[in-house]
Enzyme design. Structure first.
Site, PDB file in Angstrom:
ATOM      1  N   ARG A 127     -15.672   2.677 -12.527  1.00 46.06           N
ATOM      2  CA  ARG A 127     -15.561   3.892 -11.709  1.00 46.06           C
ATOM      3  C   ARG A 127     -14.935   3.632 -10.348  1.00 46.06           C
ATOM      4  NH1 ARG A 127     -20.460   4.547 -14.104  1.00 46.06           N
ATOM      5  NH2 ARG A 127     -20.413   6.095 -15.775  1.00 46.06           N
ATOM      6  N   LYS A 149      -1.500   8.619  -5.371  1.00 47.80           N
ATOM      7  CA  LYS A 149      -1.310   9.108  -6.739  1.00 47.80           C
ATOM      8  C   LYS A 149      -1.141   7.901  -7.649  1.00 47.80           C
ATOM      9  CE  LYS A 149       1.278  13.381  -5.965  1.00 47.80           C
ATOM     10  NZ  LYS A 149       2.524  14.048  -6.373  1.00 47.80           N
ATOM     11  N   GLU A 191      15.569   8.442  -1.917  1.00 48.78           N
ATOM     12  CA  GLU A 191      14.300   8.997  -1.424  1.00 48.78           C
ATOM     13  C   GLU A 191      14.239   8.918   0.109  1.00 48.78           C
ATOM     14  OE1 GLU A 191      11.909  10.576  -3.112  1.00 48.78           O
ATOM     15  OE2 GLU A 191      12.018   9.895  -5.195  1.00 48.78           O
ATOM     16  N   LYS A 233       5.804  10.055   5.178  1.00 55.41           N
ATOM     17  CA  LYS A 233       4.924  10.280   4.026  1.00 55.41           C
ATOM     18  C   LYS A 233       3.462  10.211   4.450  1.00 55.41           C
ATOM     19  CE  LYS A 233       3.849   9.879  -0.703  1.00 55.41           C
ATOM     20  NZ  LYS A 233       4.247   9.580  -2.068  1.00 55.41           N
ATOM     21  N   GLU A 243      -1.865  17.604  -2.313  1.00 58.21           N
ATOM     22  CA  GLU A 243      -0.647  18.369  -2.544  1.00 58.21           C
ATOM     23  C   GLU A 243      -0.901  19.855  -2.757  1.00 58.21           C
ATOM     24  OE1 GLU A 243       2.116  16.163  -5.003  1.00 58.21           O
ATOM     25  OE2 GLU A 243       3.285  17.987  -5.321  1.00 58.21           O
ATOM     26  N   ARG A 247       2.355  18.853   1.551  1.00 62.05           N
ATOM     27  CA  ARG A 247       2.884  17.701   0.809  1.00 62.05           C
ATOM     28  C   ARG A 247       3.996  18.127  -0.151  1.00 62.05           C
ATOM     29  NH1 ARG A 247      -0.834  12.834  -1.922  1.00 62.05           N
ATOM     30  NH2 ARG A 247       0.919  11.624  -2.730  1.00 62.05           N
ATOM     31  N   ASN A 251       8.658  17.317  -2.412  1.00 61.85           N
ATOM     32  CA  ASN A 251       9.260  17.580  -3.721  1.00 61.85           C
ATOM     33  C   ASN A 251      10.702  18.051  -3.592  1.00 61.85           C
ATOM     34  OD1 ASN A 251       7.051  16.886  -5.282  1.00 61.85           O
ATOM     35  ND2 ASN A 251       6.110  18.900  -5.019  1.00 61.85           N
ATOM     36  N   HIS A 254      13.259  17.440  -6.254  1.00 64.09           N
ATOM     37  CA  HIS A 254      12.542  16.988  -7.446  1.00 64.09           C
ATOM     38  C   HIS A 254      12.461  18.031  -8.551  1.00 64.09           C
ATOM     39  CE1 HIS A 254      11.704  13.596  -4.952  1.00 64.09           C
ATOM     40  NE2 HIS A 254      10.965  13.006  -5.874  1.00 64.09           N
ATOM     41  N   HIS A 258      13.570  16.318 -11.712  1.00 62.89           N
ATOM     42  CA  HIS A 258      12.678  16.065 -12.851  1.00 62.89           C
ATOM     43  C   HIS A 258      13.250  16.654 -14.135  1.00 62.89           C
ATOM     44  CE1 HIS A 258       8.883  15.366 -10.201  1.00 62.89           C
ATOM     45  NE2 HIS A 258       9.481  14.232 -10.506  1.00 62.89           N
ATOM     46  N   HIS A 271      14.967   7.404 -11.307  1.00 63.91           N
ATOM     47  CA  HIS A 271      14.369   8.589 -10.688  1.00 63.91           C
ATOM     48  C   HIS A 271      15.130   9.057  -9.441  1.00 63.91           C
ATOM     49  CE1 HIS A 271      11.376  11.303  -9.074  1.00 63.91           C
ATOM     50  NE2 HIS A 271      11.319  10.572  -7.977  1.00 63.91           N
TER      51      HIS A 271
HETATM   52  N1  LIG Z   1       2.525   7.435  -7.198  1.00 65.22           N
HETATM   53  C1  LIG Z   1       3.480   8.113  -6.611  1.00 65.22           C
HETATM   54  O1  LIG Z   1       3.260   8.871  -5.657  1.00 65.22           O
HETATM   55  C2  LIG Z   1       4.878   7.927  -7.096  1.00 65.22           C
HETATM   56  C3  LIG Z   1       5.952   8.385  -6.329  1.00 65.22           C
HETATM   57  C4  LIG Z   1       7.247   8.128  -6.774  1.00 65.22           C
HETATM   58  C5  LIG Z   1       7.440   7.435  -7.959  1.00 65.22           C
HETATM   59  N2  LIG Z   1       6.380   7.022  -8.693  1.00 65.22           N
HETATM   60  C6  LIG Z   1       6.547   6.272  -9.948  1.00 65.22           C
HETATM   61  O2  LIG Z   1       7.210   5.056  -9.662  1.00 65.22           O
HETATM   62  C7  LIG Z   1       7.874   4.612 -10.833  1.00 65.22           C
HETATM   63  C8  LIG Z   1       9.226   4.064 -10.456  1.00 65.22           C
HETATM   64  O3  LIG Z   1       9.058   2.982  -9.596  1.00 65.22           O
HETATM   65  P1  LIG Z   1      10.240   1.952  -9.300  1.00 65.22           P
HETATM   66  O4  LIG Z   1      11.475   2.691  -9.022  1.00 65.22           O
HETATM   67  O5  LIG Z   1       9.727   0.996  -8.318  1.00 65.22           O
HETATM   68  O6  LIG Z   1      10.501   1.292 -10.727  1.00 65.22           O
HETATM   69  P2  LIG Z   1       9.879   0.032 -11.471  1.00 65.22           P
HETATM   70  O7  LIG Z   1       8.496  -0.225 -11.099  1.00 65.22           O
HETATM   71  O8  LIG Z   1      10.195   0.244 -12.903  1.00 65.22           O
HETATM   72  O9  LIG Z   1      10.777  -1.159 -10.919  1.00 65.22           O
HETATM   73  C9  LIG Z   1      12.156  -1.168 -11.176  1.00 65.22           C
HETATM   74  C10 LIG Z   1      12.622  -2.534 -11.653  1.00 65.22           C
HETATM   75  O10 LIG Z   1      12.676  -3.439 -10.561  1.00 65.22           O
HETATM   76  C11 LIG Z   1      12.044  -4.659 -10.890  1.00 65.22           C
HETATM   77  N3  LIG Z   1      11.556  -5.228  -9.635  1.00 65.22           N
HETATM   78  C12 LIG Z   1      10.508  -4.837  -8.896  1.00 65.22           C
HETATM   79  N4  LIG Z   1      10.485  -5.507  -7.733  1.00 65.22           N
HETATM   80  C13 LIG Z   1      11.533  -6.340  -7.741  1.00 65.22           C
HETATM   81  C14 LIG Z   1      12.047  -7.290  -6.807  1.00 65.22           C
HETATM   82  N5  LIG Z   1      11.499  -7.448  -5.588  1.00 65.22           N
HETATM   83  N6  LIG Z   1      13.153  -7.988  -7.148  1.00 65.22           N
HETATM   84  C15 LIG Z   1      13.751  -7.776  -8.359  1.00 65.22           C
HETATM   85  N7  LIG Z   1      13.315  -6.899  -9.261  1.00 65.22           N
HETATM   86  C16 LIG Z   1      12.219  -6.186  -8.950  1.00 65.22           C
HETATM   87  C17 LIG Z   1      11.003  -4.287 -11.882  1.00 65.22           C
HETATM   88  O11 LIG Z   1      10.653  -5.374 -12.691  1.00 65.22           O
HETATM   89  C18 LIG Z   1      11.714  -3.178 -12.671  1.00 65.22           C
HETATM   90  O12 LIG Z   1      12.509  -3.742 -13.679  1.00 65.22           O
HETATM   91  C19 LIG Z   1       7.933   5.809 -11.763  1.00 65.22           C
HETATM   92  O13 LIG Z   1       7.065   5.583 -12.851  1.00 65.22           O
HETATM   93  C20 LIG Z   1       7.434   6.961 -10.928  1.00 65.22           C
HETATM   94  O14 LIG Z   1       6.727   7.925 -11.676  1.00 65.22           O
HETATM   95  C21 LIG Z   1       5.115   7.254  -8.278  1.00 65.22           C
HETATM   96 ZN   LIG Z   2      10.567  10.949  -6.030  1.00 67.66          ZN
END
Ligand SMILES: NC(=O)c1ccc[n+]([C@@H]2O[C@H](COP(=O)([O-])OP(=O)(O)OC[C@H]3O[C@@H](n4cnc5c(N)ncnc54)[C@H](O)[C@@H]3O)[C@@H](O)[C@H]2O)c1
Ligand SMILES: [Zn+2]
Length: 369
Positions: A127, A149, A191, A233, A243, A247, A251, A254, A258, A271
């Protein structure tokens, strides 16, 4: 390039005070080396367990291990297609096998996929155990690691299973971005442009002005854009953890973004790239309504174009994008909520965007009729 600096920049601390937990983000070059010290200072439970991906661990794991006393890392794959409950299950299995209890702090070490999945594991295991995010992509540093999130995808849709679960701390070291593939780096930059458009003309101008140094990933160029994005942020999340209101301005870009990701089954675009198109669509809409000066729309288009080419959209129909938008989480009581830019650094949320004007905006951006 000015990457040598005899006096390392001081780390920047940004407080996030959500109702469920106040915490701090620490941003600085080499902050990874101080991770253990910082976790001790905030009283994070003493047993430290890291969840990472094989790639990130191979690149940067040794540095983290020198700073924090860790057991064997829990390594899980981090492609978007692995962002699902079965991967979270593997994290639970490793925690159970290692007898992790509430005296443990889970450190997430990777991009947004690792942060979201491991954060969700931390939110639900026993939990809830303490979690600290150490994001390693630009997108994760300026966006996903902040705000609490966490979650995973369901076969029927992205991020459909999740929670709000604030971390105990976020540690951001821009130096780890040195190994990030250029396309991933650019995806995060869109972003940053988003924050500029919604909240800070100065940030927007800086990306346009410092583009070369930003791409060279000098610490002098990265620190200001990361700290300013995080500050924006943090501010928004502090006033609106779940949100319900403010917040939602984050978006911006987005809604169409999306839809674009969904229509291409999350395969064609990173993304951020989809968000870049989404911002262009919103800007077209706003200009057509007379809410945004055409010069501002052009400035947005120019800075996006200056970062490099985006994946093509000519084969995607406006109709398909419109359909996908109807399934968006931002549809409230049948009305699509749209964040429109009104100037660089300012937005308005509207709920009366109609289909013909959306269709027209999509066509202007280059979608097929
Ligand atoms: N929680 C939230 O508020 C929120 C907000 C925006 C996005 N997201 C989520 O984030 C995800 C996307 O995240 P992302 O863009 O970081 O993608 P990701 O986590 O898939 O990373 C992208 C790639 O970069 C590689 N990588 C990571 N760090 C590295 C480094 N320092 N050097 C070399 N390679 C590296 C990873 O192995 C991966 O192949 C999505 O699933 C999205 O839904 C969440
Ligand atoms: Zn985004």
């Amino acid at each position: 390039m000015l990457s040598y600096h005899p006096h390392p920049m001081d780390p920047v601390r940004i407080d996030v005070s959500t109702p469920s937990r106040p915490y701090a983000m620490t941003i600085g070059d080499g902050i990874l080396d101080r991770a253990g010290e910082i976790l001790d200072a905030i009283g994070a439970p003493a047993r430290r367990i890291v969840v990472s991906s094989p790639l990130v661990w191979r690149l940067h794991g040794e540095q983290l291990s020198r700073a924090v006393t860790l057991a064997e890392p829990i390594l899980v794959p981090d492609g978007e297609r692995f962002k699902q409950l079965s991967t979270v299950s593997r994290i639970y299995d490793a925690l159970v096998r290692g007898n992790a209890d509430r005296a443990a702090t889970l450190i997430t070490f990777g991009g947004g996929v690792i942060g979201d999945m491991a954060g969700f594991a931390a939110a639900t295991y026993l939990r809830g155990i303490a979690v600290v995010h150490v994001p390693t992509t630009l997108l994760a540093q300026v966006d996903s690691a902040i705000g609490g999130k966490v979650g995973v995808n369901h076969a029927m849709g992205k991020n459909m299973i999740g929670a709000f679960y604030q971390p105990h701390a976020v540690l951001i070291d821009p130096l780890v971005l040195g190994t990030l593939p250029r396309r991933e780096f650019r995806a995060g930059l869109y972003e940053v442009i988003k924050y500029g458009m919604t909240s800070s003309a100065a940030l927007f101008d800086r990306v346009a002005r410092d583009r070369k140094a930003i791409f060279a990933r000098t610490i002098e160029a990265l620190m200001p854009i990361i700290t300013e994005s995080c500050r924006i942020k943090a501010e928004v999340v502090t006033v609106d953890e779940r949100e319900a209101g403010p917040r939602r301005i984050l978006n911006f870009g987005h809604t169409a973004g999306h839809a674009l990701e969904a229509v291409t089954r999350y395969r064609r675009f990173r993304h951020g790239e989809a968000v870049a198109y989404g911002m262009l669509v919103a800007a077209e809409l706003a200009t057509a309504r007379g809410a945004l000066a055409d010069g501002d729309r052009q400035a947005l288009a120019a800075v996006i174009a200056s970062l490099g080419p985006l994946p093509p959209i000519v084969d995607l129909s406006a109709g398909a994008i419109l359909d996908a938008m109807q399934h968006d989480k931002k549809v409230v009581a049948g009305r699509l909520h749209f964040v429109l830019p009104t100037a660089i650094g300012a937005t308005a949320i509207v709920d009366d965007v109609n289909e013909p004007e959306l269709r027209a905006a999509l066509k202007k951006i280059g979608f097929a009729p």
